[in-house]
Write a protein that holds these residues in place. Structure first.
Motif, PDB file in Angstrom:
ATOM      1  N   PHE A 412     -72.612  32.684 108.968  1.00  0.00           N
ATOM      2  CA  PHE A 412     -73.867  32.069 108.563  1.00  0.00           C
ATOM      3  C   PHE A 412     -74.371  31.165 109.685  1.00  0.00           C
ATOM      4  O   PHE A 412     -75.554  31.166 110.013  1.00  0.00           O
ATOM      5  CB  PHE A 412     -73.628  31.275 107.281  1.00  0.00           C
ATOM      6  CG  PHE A 412     -74.879  30.939 106.538  1.00  0.00           C
ATOM      7  CD1 PHE A 412     -75.680  31.960 106.043  1.00  0.00           C
ATOM      8  CD2 PHE A 412     -75.249  29.626 106.326  1.00  0.00           C
ATOM      9  CE1 PHE A 412     -76.837  31.661 105.359  1.00  0.00           C
ATOM     10  CE2 PHE A 412     -76.408  29.328 105.645  1.00  0.00           C
ATOM     11  CZ  PHE A 412     -77.204  30.334 105.156  1.00  0.00           C
ATOM     12  N   ALA A 413     -73.440  30.414 110.300  1.00  0.00           N
ATOM     13  CA  ALA A 413     -73.812  29.550 111.424  1.00  0.00           C
ATOM     14  C   ALA A 413     -74.399  30.382 112.546  1.00  0.00           C
ATOM     15  O   ALA A 413     -75.389  29.995 113.177  1.00  0.00           O
ATOM     16  CB  ALA A 413     -72.595  28.770 111.909  1.00  0.00           C
ATOM     17  N   ALA A 414     -73.792  31.557 112.779  1.00  0.00           N
ATOM     18  CA  ALA A 414     -74.298  32.425 113.844  1.00  0.00           C
ATOM     19  C   ALA A 414     -75.719  32.876 113.534  1.00  0.00           C
ATOM     20  O   ALA A 414     -76.592  32.887 114.410  1.00  0.00           O
ATOM     21  CB  ALA A 414     -73.381  33.628 114.021  1.00  0.00           C
ATOM     22  N   VAL A 415     -75.973  33.237 112.275  1.00  0.00           N
ATOM     23  CA  VAL A 415     -77.308  33.701 111.877  1.00  0.00           C
ATOM     24  C   VAL A 415     -78.319  32.585 112.054  1.00  0.00           C
ATOM     25  O   VAL A 415     -79.398  32.769 112.636  1.00  0.00           O
ATOM     26  CB  VAL A 415     -77.285  34.197 110.410  1.00  0.00           C
ATOM     27  CG1 VAL A 415     -78.700  34.438 109.925  1.00  0.00           C
ATOM     28  CG2 VAL A 415     -76.460  35.458 110.298  1.00  0.00           C
ATOM     29  N   ILE A 416     -77.967  31.384 111.584  1.00  0.00           N
ATOM     30  CA  ILE A 416     -78.896  30.246 111.678  1.00  0.00           C
ATOM     31  C   ILE A 416     -79.232  29.930 113.124  1.00  0.00           C
ATOM     32  O   ILE A 416     -80.386  29.755 113.505  1.00  0.00           O
ATOM     33  CB  ILE A 416     -78.272  29.003 110.997  1.00  0.00           C
ATOM     34  CG1 ILE A 416     -78.181  29.264 109.510  1.00  0.00           C
ATOM     35  CG2 ILE A 416     -79.072  27.756 111.314  1.00  0.00           C
ATOM     36  CD1 ILE A 416     -78.149  28.041 108.657  1.00  0.00           C
ATOM     37  N   LEU A 417     -78.167  29.936 113.947  1.00  0.00           N
ATOM     38  CA  LEU A 417     -78.350  29.651 115.367  1.00  0.00           C
ATOM     39  C   LEU A 417     -79.349  30.624 115.976  1.00  0.00           C
ATOM     40  O   LEU A 417     -80.242  30.242 116.729  1.00  0.00           O
ATOM     41  CB  LEU A 417     -76.984  29.804 116.050  1.00  0.00           C
ATOM     42  CG  LEU A 417     -76.685  28.873 117.191  1.00  0.00           C
ATOM     43  CD1 LEU A 417     -76.754  27.447 116.707  1.00  0.00           C
ATOM     44  CD2 LEU A 417     -75.304  29.175 117.725  1.00  0.00           C
ATOM     45  N   ARG A 418     -79.182  31.904 115.606  1.00  0.00           N
ATOM     46  CA  ARG A 418     -80.057  32.928 116.163  1.00  0.00           C
ATOM     47  C   ARG A 418     -81.492  32.721 115.693  1.00  0.00           C
ATOM     48  O   ARG A 418     -82.428  32.772 116.466  1.00  0.00           O
ATOM     49  CB  ARG A 418     -79.547  34.299 115.731  1.00  0.00           C
ATOM     50  CG  ARG A 418     -79.972  35.399 116.649  1.00  0.00           C
ATOM     51  CD  ARG A 418     -79.133  36.624 116.503  1.00  0.00           C
ATOM     52  NE  ARG A 418     -79.032  37.029 115.121  1.00  0.00           N
ATOM     53  CZ  ARG A 418     -77.923  37.496 114.574  1.00  0.00           C
ATOM     54  NH1 ARG A 418     -76.828  37.572 115.274  1.00  0.00           N
ATOM     55  NH2 ARG A 418     -77.900  37.878 113.333  1.00  0.00           N
TER      56      ARG A 418
END
Lengths: 425, 380
Positions: A412-418
């Motif tokens: 989820f953190a990866a998605v938000i970062l993107r």
């Protein structure tokens, strides 16, 4: 005119067939998606149905007399040798006085977990002034009592076929009626290391092991991976060598993880003499594993930075290094971080390479550093799944839920970062 | 080119990182120094002379996954009851464990190896080559191997010959000396008294110690009941072994992995199937599966203890005498394991499914352990 009509006719003739094909393709796609969703649903439901009960644990209320005569027979209290088991047993006997014969008493003592005496010992060790008083405490019940209260042991079944006797079940019922049995949050699951007593087993040791490993992995693989990606993308001359390196990195990303475990065993343990079962070695092996993933993701992120930015910077007189560090790197960073997080979540879920370096082990003490013996979350799941005691089944599912929770947060953190930081050109 | 450079670059960086991020304790200093030394010197020098600088304060145990559930219980109780740290128990399999055990003397090598079979002469030799000369053998009790099916299915009484006929790859034909590919499809084909359900047996893979023991005790036991095969043992040992030890590969025997819980679950789902696993899993799942009678004897705690149940094997662990007194807690761990409260008739290990040895044998082993009498292969 005539040819035009025939074309139109041809199109119209084939139209129904083309629409049918399209519909069929759409349906196939929907069917495939539905299958995926159903499997995922079944997986999550069974996991949650099986695992959710592990977050609750049965406790017994006992009035324990911390008698001075038992704890400190010669006037001096030594918590290491004091007979806390005896105190728990006396309290249990006082509660259920009908157990008199030796066999009955043994059966009675099995209702309470061996953890009760450890709990008592810790209590007295921190509060020695309690000796001589009577304390009402909630102590963990044994795993069989827990299974019975949770309905996993059938009281109707033949007595010989279940782990609790009729006598024990009637004791449990009378304790329950007296309000001395309660389900509470299973804090042991999060605060204890591994144990062979299901009611005392926890994932803290495994979580800390995974934490130390990932710390080693991220501190090594991110800088190395990014440096390699920058060099290969921005500085390395395009030659046969750089092509070869690129092919090899892509191949490395697909190598089965157990191979990295073997490499780790040969290089880090046998050759460099690092300790077996240590989070440090686990982290180094996972570094090898995640490095190709991070290099590939970082190169893709660097490639996505438009050349016009580089050219503009060069045109204004920036050096190659200034171009990279002032312009390319900041713009590529979200993509690199996403790659790093995805690499980390892959590393978190790995157990095969850890097998080779001695991390599939029974370790009770929670690791306090990089060189302490440690295990990891997926390994803990594997070990519990293979334990004969039935209460470990629900704990296995609970540990999987926790692992999935961590993975979910990371992805989820990866998605938000993107979504937040990535710039579209 | 790039593959070999990768690990080298990494190992160098790892060294730097180790010194940079190691915690301030003395442990990490020693490790870092060790690493630097072993990195510069030849690989062989890494093992020798490690005992002098004792850097391990916990007992290190490796070995059999069958002994693992027992060794871990002892380790945990020991760790909680004494001032020593809880021993580390690695589940590596008997062979893998003994290999690590025999690699040398010193803090880098295990103190104890658990094994679900006796140590082999070849392993003793390889131990001796690496300087591990005085090994204390500790027999801890027995484990039964059961053939079980779901609780609702028909109870069966199998002879060892039935087991062999049902599961062997090749079975004896009509003429003496003739072998035919196993033609039996149902249990009734093997023995008319058995149910007419298809043969489907879930068992452990060849890497498992349970599989070795099953093949040696059950398959070979049934195999020997055929007179001409039994005679082969003296004339053509290799052929005898390949006939008796080879399990059929046509789908009737399914390798179910090392996870015995999975076998129990599969038996529940499939009432016609049988499963092969250790007694402790039957003991914990009595309400789900039941053990088949072998030669008329049910797999019960008592029957395995007095030797009436034919498919049972002794379990062992091996300790390094050279480590006693050097590794803190090793002597005390040995004492705990061989105490009555652990391995006795009513000890906590019997609650976990370990079948205790007779009183006399226990006393004998316990005294040998307390005197650290080393194993001598010559007398065996």
């Amino acid at each position: 005119m005539s040819t035009e009509r025939t074309t139109l006719e041809r199109v119209e003739a084939g139209l129904a067939r083309r629409r049918r094909k399209e519909l069929l393709f759409k349906l196939t796609g929907m069917f495939a998606t539905a299958i995926g969703v159903v499997f995922l649903g079944v997986f999550f439901t069974t996991l949650i149905v099986k695992g959710s009960s592990a977050f609750q644990q049965t406790f017994l209320k006992l009035d324990i007399e911390l008698s001075e005569a038992v704890l400190a027979p010669d006037g001096e209290l030594d918590v290491r040798y004091a007979d806390f088991d005896g105190l728990v047993r006396t309290a249990l006997r006082a509660q259920l006085p009908e157990a008199t014969s030796r066999v009955d008493r043994r059966a009675l003592y099995r209702l309470v977990s061996v953890g009760a005496s450890y709990q008592l010992r810790d209590l007295v060790a921190t509060n020695p002034e309690l000796v001589g008083t009577t304390q009402t405490l909630w102590v963990p019940a044994s795993s069989n009592v827990d299974m019975f209260i949770k309905g996993d042991i059938d009281a109707e079944a033949d007595e010989a076929l279940r782990p609790l006797s009729d006598q024990q079940i009637s004791w449990i019922r009378s304790l329950d009626e007296a309000g001395r049995i309660d389900m509470r949050f299973n804090s042991a699951l999060f605060s204890n290391g591994d144990s062979r007593e299901p009611e005392l087993a926890g994932i803290k040791g495994a979580v800390m092991g995974s934490f130390y490993m990932l710390l080693v992995t991220i501190t090594l693989s991110f800088p190395i991976g990014v440096a390699a990606a920058i060099y290969l993308e921005e500085f390395a001359p395009k030659s046969r060598w750089s092509d070869l390196i690129e092919v090899n990195i892509n191949n490395l990303a697909a190598v089965p993880s157990i191979v990295f475990g073997l490499l780790g065993l040969a290089v880090f343990i046998n050759w460099m003499g690092l300790p077996r079962s240590a989070a440090l070695v686990g982290g180094l092996v996972l570094t090898l594993l995640t490095l190709p993933v991070i290099i590939i993701a970082s190169r893709a992120a660097i490639k996505a930075v438009p050349p016009s930015i580089r050219e503009a910077a060069l045109g204004l007189g920036a050096s190659k290094m200034q171009v990279v560090f002032h312009h390319v790197l900041p713009l590529a960073m979200p993509g690199m971080l996403t790659g790093a997080i995805i690499g980390m979540s892959r590393a978190l879920g790995e157990s095969a390479p850890l097998l080779m370096i001695g991390m599939v082990a029974f370790i009770v003490d929670v690791p306090g550093g990089f060189t302490d013996p440690a295990t990891a979350l997926p390994v803990q799941i594997y070990l519990w799944a293979d334990s004969p005691e039935r209460a470990f089944t629900e704990r296995t599912s609970a540990a999987i839920i926790v692992l999935l929770g961590f993975l979910l947060v990371m992805n989820f953190a990866a998605v938000i970062l993107r979504k937040r930081m990535e710039r579209k050109w | 080119m790039s593959i070999p450079t990768n690990p080298f670059v990494l190992s160098l960086l790892a060294l730097v990182a180790l010194q940079a991020c190691g915690n301030s304790g003395t442990d990490s200093d020693i490790t870092a120094k060790d690493t630097a030394e072993s990195a510069t010197s030849a690989p062989a020098s890494a093992s020798g002379g490690a005992l002098a600088q004792s850097g391990r304060d916990y007992v290190y145990i490796v070995g059999s996954s069958t002994v693992y559930p027992f060794a871990t219980v002892v380790a945990e109780r020991f760790g909680r009851a004494t001032q020593y740290k809880t021993p580390k128990v690695e589940s590596t399999g008997s062979g893998g464990g003994l290999k690590l055990f025999c690699d040398g003397v010193g803090v880098d090598h295990p103190d104890v190896a658990n094994s679900s079979r006796a140590i082999k002469q070849s392993e003793v030799d390889s131990c001796a080559e690496n300087g591990v000369t005085e090994i204390v053998e500790v027999k801890i009790g027995y484990d039964g191997i059961v053939i079980a099916n779901a609780i609702g299915s028909t109870a069966v009484d199998l002879s060892l010959a039935d087991v062999f006929m049902a599961l062997a790859k090749d079975v004896p034909g009509d003429v003496d000396g003739e072998l035919i590919e196993n033609p039996y499809k149902t249990w009734a084909d093997v023995n008319p008294d058995l149910p007419a359900t298809g043969i489907e047996v879930l068992g452990p893979p060849p890497t498992s110690g349970t599989r070795d023991a099953f093949v040696e005790l059950a398959m070979e036991g049934g195999c020997k009941s055929v007179a001409w095969i039994a005679a082969l043992k003296n004339t053509d040992k290799n052929r005898y072994k390949s006939v008796c030890h080879t399990i059929r590969e046509d789908g009737a025997f399914v390798e179910a992995g090392e996870n015995d819980n999975l076998i129990v679950q599969k038996l529940e789902a499939n009432p016609d199937a049988f499963g092969i696993f250790g007694f402790s899993f039957l003991d914990q799942n009595m309400d789900k599966v039941k053990g088949a009678l072998i030669n008329g004897v049910a797999p019960t705690f008592e029957a395995i203890a007095d030797g009436a149940y034919p498919v049972s094997r002794p379990l062992y662990f091996y300790a390094k005498k050279a480590h006693v007194g050097v590794i803190p807690g090793l002597r005390e761990y040995l004492r705990e394991f061989t105490s009555e409260r652990a391995w006795g008739e009513e000890g906590y290990l019997s609650d976990r499914g370990l079948i205790p040895m007779p009183d006399e044998e226990r006393a004998q082993v316990a005294s040998a352990v307390s005197q650290l009498t080393p194993l001598s292969m010559a007398t065996q």
